[in-house]
Design a protein around this motif. Structure first.
Motif, PDB file in Angstrom:
ATOM      1  N   ASP A  89     -12.262   6.705  -3.677  1.00  0.00           N
ATOM      2  CA  ASP A  89     -12.834   7.355  -4.859  1.00  0.00           C
ATOM      3  C   ASP A  89     -12.111   6.910  -6.127  1.00  0.00           C
ATOM      4  O   ASP A  89     -12.737   6.630  -7.148  1.00  0.00           O
ATOM      5  N   LEU A  90     -10.786   6.840  -6.050  1.00  0.00           N
ATOM      6  CA  LEU A  90     -10.005   6.373  -7.195  1.00  0.00           C
ATOM      7  C   LEU A  90     -10.362   4.919  -7.514  1.00  0.00           C
ATOM      8  O   LEU A  90     -10.528   4.559  -8.680  1.00  0.00           O
ATOM      9  N   ALA A  91     -10.504   4.100  -6.496  1.00  0.00           N
ATOM     10  CA  ALA A  91     -10.867   2.691  -6.699  1.00  0.00           C
ATOM     11  C   ALA A  91     -12.203   2.584  -7.423  1.00  0.00           C
ATOM     12  O   ALA A  91     -12.376   1.734  -8.312  1.00  0.00           O
ATOM     13  N   PHE A  92     -13.146   3.441  -7.068  1.00  0.00           N
ATOM     14  CA  PHE A  92     -14.456   3.463  -7.716  1.00  0.00           C
ATOM     15  C   PHE A  92     -14.306   3.771  -9.208  1.00  0.00           C
ATOM     16  O   PHE A  92     -14.902   3.104 -10.060  1.00  0.00           O
ATOM     17  N   VAL A  93     -13.485   4.750  -9.535  1.00  0.00           N
ATOM     18  CA  VAL A  93     -13.252   5.127 -10.935  1.00  0.00           C
ATOM     19  C   VAL A  93     -12.568   3.978 -11.681  1.00  0.00           C
ATOM     20  O   VAL A  93     -12.930   3.662 -12.817  1.00  0.00           O
ATOM     21  N   LEU A  94     -11.600   3.343 -11.045  1.00  0.00           N
ATOM     22  CA  LEU A  94     -10.904   2.223 -11.673  1.00  0.00           C
ATOM     23  C   LEU A  94     -11.861   1.066 -11.945  1.00  0.00           C
ATOM     24  O   LEU A  94     -11.773   0.407 -12.982  1.00  0.00           O
ATOM     25  N   ARG A  95     -12.775   0.845 -11.023  1.00  0.00           N
ATOM     26  CA  ARG A  95     -13.760  -0.225 -11.209  1.00  0.00           C
ATOM     27  C   ARG A  95     -14.624   0.043 -12.436  1.00  0.00           C
ATOM     28  O   ARG A  95     -14.846  -0.840 -13.264  1.00  0.00           O
ATOM     29  N   PHE A  96     -15.100   1.258 -12.560  1.00  0.00           N
ATOM     30  CA  PHE A  96     -15.953   1.580 -13.703  1.00  0.00           C
ATOM     31  C   PHE A  96     -15.160   1.730 -14.991  1.00  0.00           C
ATOM     32  O   PHE A  96     -15.737   1.702 -16.075  1.00  0.00           O
ATOM     33  N   GLY A  97     -13.846   1.842 -14.882  1.00  0.00           N
ATOM     34  CA  GLY A  97     -12.989   1.837 -16.055  1.00  0.00           C
ATOM     35  C   GLY A  97     -12.583   0.427 -16.457  1.00  0.00           C
ATOM     36  O   GLY A  97     -11.793   0.247 -17.369  1.00  0.00           O
TER      37      GLY A  97
END
Length: 189
Positions: free
Chosen positions: A77-85
């Motif tokens: 989930d964190l990786a997903f947020v980092l990707r969109f950031g």
């Protein structure tokens, strides 16, 4: 991989994983779950991608506060947020010609009232043709933005892109034709 492995070993592992076809998001999630060192893993993936250390450290400082919103086991989930950031984006250095096109596309974006944040990655990675083709689909409604400025900047950007030979050349020509028609229609009013 042990929890005691340092940044250098993580960078090498990240490079191997990326070379093996895993996405930056997958590499971060895997390394973060294995090590529990989320910050070091952000740095490792950025460095493995070729992001300069100073930029990688700045990106880490920006996203570190987000870590408090996630628990162990939520690395994907964190990786997903980092990707969109856009944490793992490698900014492309543009030549003078490409910078001119990017500046025109940025002017067009401003004239249309902005652009979706999801396009920021395209600006940063120099996906100029993709941006041009996306913006050619613009329709002005509710008297927002400046259609004359938008289509003027888009026409010049399209003319510069049309001089280059590439896989999307025919689409660029079609987009340029639309830009010229829109600019002419506005000029005729």
């Amino acid at each position: 991989m042990s929890h005691g492995e340092g940044e250098g070993a993580l960078v090498l592992t990240a490079q191997e994983m990326l070379a093996g076809g895993q996405s930056d998001e997958e590499v971060f999630a895997d390394l973060a779950a294995r090590t529990g060192k989320w910050g070091v893993c952000v740095l490792a993936v950025c460095l493995a991608l070729g992001v300069p250390r100073v930029d990688a450290e700045a990106r880490l400082r920006e996203v570190e506060p987000l870590f408090a919103d996630f628990a162990v086991g939520e690395e994907e989930d964190l990786a997903f947020v980092l990707r969109f950031g856009h944490v793992f984006i490698v900014d492309r250095v543009l030549d003078e010609h490409e910078e001119h096109i990017r500046d025109l596309l940025e002017a067009a974006a401003g004239a249309r009232g902005g652009y979706p944040g999801s396009l920021l990655g395209w600006f940063r990675t120099g996906e100029l043709t993709k941006l041009f083709l996306y913006f050619t689909k613009t329709q002005f409604r509710d008297q927002r933005g400046s259609p004359a400025d938008f289509w003027g900047a888009m026409t010049v950007a399209g003319e510069l892109l049309a001089r280059q030979d590439g896989p999307n050349h025919e689409e660029v020509i079609a987009g340029l034709t639309r830009c010229r028609a829109q600019a002419a229609a506005i000029g005729a009013k």
